[in-house]
Design an enzyme around this catalytic site. Structure first.
Site, PDB file in Angstrom:
ATOM      1  N   GLU B  50       0.813  -1.224   0.000  1.00 50.74           N
ATOM      2  CA  GLU B  50       0.000   0.000   0.000  1.00 50.74           C
ATOM      3  C   GLU B  50       0.842   1.267   0.000  1.00 50.74           C
ATOM      4  O   GLU B  50       0.430   2.297  -0.538  1.00 50.74           O
ATOM      5  CB  GLU B  50      -0.956   0.026   1.195  1.00 50.74           C
ATOM      6  CG  GLU B  50      -2.090  -0.980   1.116  1.00 50.74           C
ATOM      7  CD  GLU B  50      -1.741  -2.334   1.712  1.00 50.74           C
ATOM      8  OE1 GLU B  50      -0.538  -2.576   1.990  1.00 50.74           O
ATOM      9  OE2 GLU B  50      -2.647  -3.154   1.895  1.00 50.74           O
ATOM     10  N   PHE B 112     -11.864  -6.551  14.203  1.00 48.59           N
ATOM     11  CA  PHE B 112     -10.786  -7.060  13.360  1.00 48.59           C
ATOM     12  C   PHE B 112     -10.399  -6.006  12.314  1.00 48.59           C
ATOM     13  O   PHE B 112     -11.245  -5.495  11.603  1.00 48.59           O
ATOM     14  CB  PHE B 112     -11.225  -8.354  12.670  1.00 48.59           C
ATOM     15  CG  PHE B 112     -10.187  -8.891  11.725  1.00 48.59           C
ATOM     16  CD1 PHE B 112      -8.942  -9.287  12.193  1.00 48.59           C
ATOM     17  CD2 PHE B 112     -10.436  -8.966  10.357  1.00 48.59           C
ATOM     18  CE1 PHE B 112      -7.970  -9.763  11.328  1.00 48.59           C
ATOM     19  CE2 PHE B 112      -9.462  -9.436   9.480  1.00 48.59           C
ATOM     20  CZ  PHE B 112      -8.229  -9.838   9.966  1.00 48.59           C
ATOM     21  N   GLN B 113      -9.132  -5.709  12.239  1.00 46.58           N
ATOM     22  CA  GLN B 113      -8.572  -4.703  11.326  1.00 46.58           C
ATOM     23  C   GLN B 113      -9.206  -3.321  11.511  1.00 46.58           C
ATOM     24  O   GLN B 113      -9.320  -2.544  10.572  1.00 46.58           O
ATOM     25  CB  GLN B 113      -8.680  -5.165   9.870  1.00 46.58           C
ATOM     26  CG  GLN B 113      -7.826  -6.411   9.632  1.00 46.58           C
ATOM     27  CD  GLN B 113      -7.633  -6.744   8.174  1.00 46.58           C
ATOM     28  OE1 GLN B 113      -8.473  -6.471   7.335  1.00 46.58           O
ATOM     29  NE2 GLN B 113      -6.483  -7.341   7.860  1.00 46.58           N
ATOM     30  N   LYS B 162     -17.570  -0.265   5.963  1.00 41.86           N
ATOM     31  CA  LYS B 162     -17.967  -1.256   4.965  1.00 41.86           C
ATOM     32  C   LYS B 162     -19.476  -1.279   4.721  1.00 41.86           C
ATOM     33  O   LYS B 162     -19.927  -1.504   3.597  1.00 41.86           O
ATOM     34  CB  LYS B 162     -17.491  -2.636   5.414  1.00 41.86           C
ATOM     35  CG  LYS B 162     -17.658  -3.698   4.338  1.00 41.86           C
ATOM     36  CD  LYS B 162     -17.021  -5.015   4.730  1.00 41.86           C
ATOM     37  CE  LYS B 162     -17.150  -6.004   3.565  1.00 41.86           C
ATOM     38  NZ  LYS B 162     -16.552  -7.310   3.906  1.00 41.86           N
ATOM     39  N   MET B 474      24.578   8.480   2.214  1.00 39.42           N
ATOM     40  CA  MET B 474      24.426   9.794   2.832  1.00 39.42           C
ATOM     41  C   MET B 474      24.703   9.721   4.338  1.00 39.42           C
ATOM     42  O   MET B 474      25.321  10.628   4.916  1.00 39.42           O
ATOM     43  CB  MET B 474      23.030  10.364   2.570  1.00 39.42           C
ATOM     44  CG  MET B 474      22.835  11.783   3.077  1.00 39.42           C
ATOM     45  SD  MET B 474      24.068  12.917   2.418  1.00 39.42           S
ATOM     46  CE  MET B 474      23.202  13.536   0.983  1.00 39.42           C
TER      47      MET B 474
HETATM   48  C1  LIG Z   1      12.537   5.500   5.157  1.00 47.14           C
HETATM   49  C2  LIG Z   1      13.834   6.133   5.506  1.00 47.14           C
HETATM   50  N1  LIG Z   1      14.647   5.554   6.419  1.00 47.14           N
HETATM   51  C3  LIG Z   1      15.835   6.130   6.724  1.00 47.14           C
HETATM   52  C4  LIG Z   1      16.233   7.289   6.137  1.00 47.14           C
HETATM   53  C5  LIG Z   1      17.556   7.952   6.505  1.00 47.14           C
HETATM   54  N2  LIG Z   1      18.471   7.963   5.337  1.00 47.14           N
HETATM   55  C6  LIG Z   1      18.629   9.064   4.591  1.00 47.14           C
HETATM   56  S1  LIG Z   1      19.661   8.820   3.305  1.00 47.14           S
HETATM   57  C7  LIG Z   1      19.951   7.231   3.751  1.00 47.14           C
HETATM   58  C8  LIG Z   1      20.876   6.364   2.946  1.00 47.14           C
HETATM   59  C9  LIG Z   1      20.318   5.974   1.627  1.00 47.14           C
HETATM   60  O1  LIG Z   1      21.143   5.004   1.044  1.00 47.14           O
HETATM   61  P1  LIG Z   1      21.089   4.722  -0.509  1.00 47.14           P
HETATM   62  O2  LIG Z   1      19.686   4.560  -0.941  1.00 47.14           O
HETATM   63  O3  LIG Z   1      22.021   3.620  -0.825  1.00 47.14           O
HETATM   64  O4  LIG Z   1      21.578   6.085  -1.130  1.00 47.14           O
HETATM   65  P2  LIG Z   1      23.058   6.733  -1.159  1.00 47.14           P
HETATM   66  O5  LIG Z   1      23.061   7.786  -0.089  1.00 47.14           O
HETATM   67  O6  LIG Z   1      24.037   5.654  -0.891  1.00 47.14           O
HETATM   68  O7  LIG Z   1      23.148   7.319  -2.502  1.00 47.14           O
HETATM   69  C10 LIG Z   1      19.239   6.924   4.911  1.00 47.14           C
HETATM   70  C11 LIG Z   1      19.284   5.615   5.598  1.00 47.14           C
HETATM   71  C12 LIG Z   1      15.335   7.870   5.209  1.00 47.14           C
HETATM   72  N3  LIG Z   1      15.595   9.043   4.612  1.00 47.14           N
HETATM   73  N4  LIG Z   1      14.173   7.253   4.888  1.00 47.14           N
END
Ligand SMILES: Cc1ncc(C[n+]2csc(CCOP(=O)(O)OP(=O)(O)O)c2C)c(N)n1
Ligand SMILES: [Mg+2]
Lengths: 156, 563
Positions: B50, B112-113, B162, B474
């Site tokens: 979803e 439920f749900q 529903k 990052m």
């Molecule tokens: C749902 C979610 N969880 C955690 C984060 C924190 N976060 C920001 S950037 C990042 C790393 C992303 O890694 P990747 O997709 O490999 O991208 P890269 O930075 O390596 O290009 C994380 C964990 C986020 N923004 N969103």
């Protein structure tokens, strides 16, 4: 920035969860609520919510703007020139001096409203500063229970 | 003729002109799915989660400017949708999400749900409804679409028990909306606009600060026109990439945490900020007290609550950007002396020459910035670029030659990893003639990789370009800079076989390690009618630069990082 006290009136549509929207906004954005009262406006589909709050100038401005963004909110008034009242109910033991209690309440626009075998109940309605004084003054009669109504206000 | 509530939902969707709905069925929404089966007014795409349905509807909305629609069941179906709602809310994207709810009599019984959908979604929707009577349903559906797209747009949830979708009643879809408490203002106050014009004429170093509201208001043409007439330089936020067009000589680039040098210096030295649909996000401003320190501020925004929220504003104008900019143009065009800002433009040109947006290319390994520039060369204007969250997102924002608004689709406000792929599916459904490329990371792509199956089943051929650094890059970069290289839980050396993964779901996969392979993979993937994973090995420790450390002043940028 310095914190100021403000009373805000919010006119909302009478529909389910509108009060939840208002209070959730305050909780979610970290705004402060000192008191909140709500009642329907006669002969209309609207209710009047009165909120007493504290915050710096920017926060107060945000509160009114964010409230206004809620879809069921018709009008938000940050009161300036207003008549402001709060009602307080107090329960005393009937052993206290009823005449003294009655005189005190009289000075704050109220009086004794109920007398039972062991207790008396009083009601006053006055401005918030005066209510503060009243709550100090009744201490000597050892109040059993105090119920404050929260502030209501109307713009002059 | 009487129809049931479920059919009313379908009729409303058709009446609103929605061509594609994204969703996932379950007990409480089954009545609606039964009617979806019987109708042919819109297509339904069954995503495999979803969250992806809501992101797909969001991508559809961002690419087309129309309201996106998603449909989910009660309980877990709804809670899975919450990240999608929050993502759309933070970026002001118009969505209508329909959720099933337990029958009225079960509400409040921990049935439920059963979950309090309006309670949970209150802080991440523009508005929401729990339908309590069938007779309210046509009005609520009409209002939901109207509220979603008008004023400052946003997602609206309609939660329908529903028994209400089963009940029969008269259906007349309203033509007008009458909400006495909701009257968004579009036209800016003329007195305020006049004052702003005087301020612009008086300024020596004015700067256009262009935000995502410009995209939402479809004001790109007007903003470009305004810049051209006045010759005032411009910076774009992450959400506004594409508005000015990359080759526009007045565009300095993106500002903020990963903005380029001249953009951040321009903001630091300007004497008049002309903010158009931007909201002074902390990732843009850095340290607030140093932000545009010498400037007066004109702030144009449709949402009065944005004005004065973070910075003091000298010329507040509440209104739709397009509307207001049209008035600004009309009032300024015969009076402006473009030579007046020439010194200022020269200063900024010098800044740009001093530290242009650049990177060190390599012959041994593919650099992510090169990869992005290269796609720009290969597909450029023809593509819609979606993105996930991380270094790859910032490199894309910095280096892709965006040419128009709505070409760049990313989760700016919430920063939702997992957004890019499903958003790409939605964008492709909305704009089938465009090549759609999701620039993603090896971390992000896994957060909605089940959409490979959706893309294959419905033949939605989007390309996922995985800039694979074997890191949550990052976060790793912050650990390098600010945590003495303690790489806590950011090493993604344990990897799936991306090529095989795509192929196991009916897509096509490419492993790319050289520039030649890169070109071949892109060219081949564009020709395919299948979803693609292009797994590009990039150097592991590349950093996104410049960088303004969180909370620092914009003019204090890290321009270079040496180990
Ligand atoms: C749902 C979610 N969880 C955690 C984060 C924190 N976060 C920001 S950037 C990042 C790393 C992303 O890694 P990747 O997709 O490999 O991208 P890269 O930075 O390596 O290009 C994380 C964990 C986020 N923004 N969103
Ligand atoms: Mg990575």
């Amino acid at each position: 920035m310095e914190n100021i006290r403000r009373v805000i009136s919010v006119i909302v549509m009478n529909e389910s969860s509108v009060l939840a929207r208002v209070t959730a906004l305050f909780a979610g954005r970290g705004y402060n609520i000192n008191s909140l009262t709500v009642a329907p406006i006669p002969d209309s589909n609207f209710s009047h919510i009165t909120i007493s709050t504290k915050g710096d100038k920017r926060t107060i401005e945000q509160i009114t703007k964010q409230l206004h963004k809620l879809i069921p909110v018709l009008k938000v008034t940050e009161h300036d020139e207003m008549v402001e009242k709060e009602m307080v109910l107090v329960k005393f033991s009937a052993n206290e001096s009823l005449a003294d209690i009655s005189a005190l309440c009289g000075a704050y626009n109220g009086g004794i409203v109920n007398v039972g075998p062991d207790i008396v109940i009083t009601m006053v309605a006055d401005e918030p500063v005066r209510i503060k004084h009243y709550l100090e003054a009744i201490k000597r009669f050892s109040p059993v229970e105090v119920v404050r109504g929260g502030v209501v206000a109307i713009e002059r | 003729m009487k129809i049931n509530g479920a059919q009313m939902v379908c009729e409303a969707i058709i009446a609103e002109g929605v061509k594609t709905v994204f969703g996932y069925p379950g007990g409480a929404i089954m009545n609606v799915y039964d009617e979806i089966y019987k109708q042919d007014g819109f297509e339904h795409i069954l995503n495999r989660h979803e969250q992806a349905s809501v992101h797909a509807a969001d991508g559809y909305a961002r690419a087309t400017g129309e309201v996106g629609v998603a449909m989910v069941t009660s309980g877990p179906g709804f809670t899975n949708a919450v990240t999608g709602l929050a993502t759309a809310y933070m970026d002001s994207i118009p969505l209508v999400v329909i959720s099933g709810q337990v029958p009225l009599a079960f509400i409040g019984t921990d049935g439920f749900q059963e979950i309090d959908a309006v309670g949970i979604s209150r802080p991440c929707t523009k508005h929401n409804y729990l339908v309590r009577e069938l007779s309210d349903l046509p009005r609520i559906l009409k209002e939901a679409f109207y509220i979603a797209r008008s004023g400052r747009p946003g997602p609206v949830l309609v939660d329908i028990p529903k028994d209400i979708t089963a009940e029969f009643g008269e259906f007349i879809y309203p033509t007008e909306v009458e909400i006495p408490t909701y009257k968004p203002s579009c036209k800016g106050n003329n007195r305020q606009i006049k004052k702003a014009v005087e301020a612009i004429l008086e300024a020596k170093k004015p700067l256009l600060y262009i935000g995502g509201g410009t995209v939402l208001s479809n004001a790109s043409v007007d903003v470009k026109e305004f810049a051209k007439i006045t010759q005032i330089p411009a910076v774009e936020t992450l959400m506004a990439r594409g508005v000015m067009g990359h080759s526009n000589p007045l565009l300095l680039g993106m500002l903020g945490m990963h903005g380029n040098y001249s953009s951040n210096m321009a903001m630091s030295e300007t004497d008049l900020v002309i903010s158009l649909g931007a909201r002074f996000d902390d990732r843009v401003t850095g340290k607030l007290s140093e932000f545009a320190k010498y400037a007066k501020v004109i702030h144009v925004d449709i949402d009065p609550a944005n004005i004065g929220k973070l910075v003091d504003v000298d010329y507040p104008i509440v209104g739709d950007i397009k509307n207001v900019v049209e008035s600004l143009i009309a009032q300024i065009k015969d009076r402006v002396d473009t030579a007046k800002y020439e010194d200022w433009r020269n200063i900024l040109d010098n800044y740009n020459n001093l530290h242009p947006q650049s990177y060190q290319d390599s012959d041994e390994i593919i650099k992510p910035q090169w990869a992005i520039e290269r796609i720009g060369k290969l597909v450029g204007e023809d593509a819609i670029i979606t993105s996930d969250v991380g270094q790859h997102q910032m490199w894309a924002a910095q280096h892709y030659p965006f040419d128009r608004a709505r070409q760049w689709i990313n989760s700016g406000g919430l920063g939702t990893m997992g957004f890019g792929f499903p958003a790409a599916l939605g964008a492709k459904k909305g704009c089938p003639e465009k090549t759609v490329i999701n620039i993603t990371g090896d971390g992000s792509i896994l957060m909605n990789m089940q959409e490979l199956v959706t893309a294959s089943e419905y033949k939605i051929p989007v390309i996922n370009l995985i800039l694979n650094n074997n890191y949550l890059g990052m976060v790793r970069q912050w650990q390098t800079f600010f945590y003495e290289k303690r790489y806590s839980s950011t090493d993604l050396s344990y990897q799936p076989n991306f090529k095989a993964l795509a192929e196991s779901c009916g897509g096509i996969g490419y492993d790319v390690t050289t520039k030649e392979e890169f070109d071949n993979a892109i060219k081949d993937a564009i020709k395919q009618d299948r979803v693609a994973f292009i797994n590009v090995s990039i150097n592991r420790l590349e950093n996104v630069l410049p960088m303004v450390p969180a909370g620092g002043a914009l003019y204090n940028m890290i321009l270079e990082h040496k180990d």
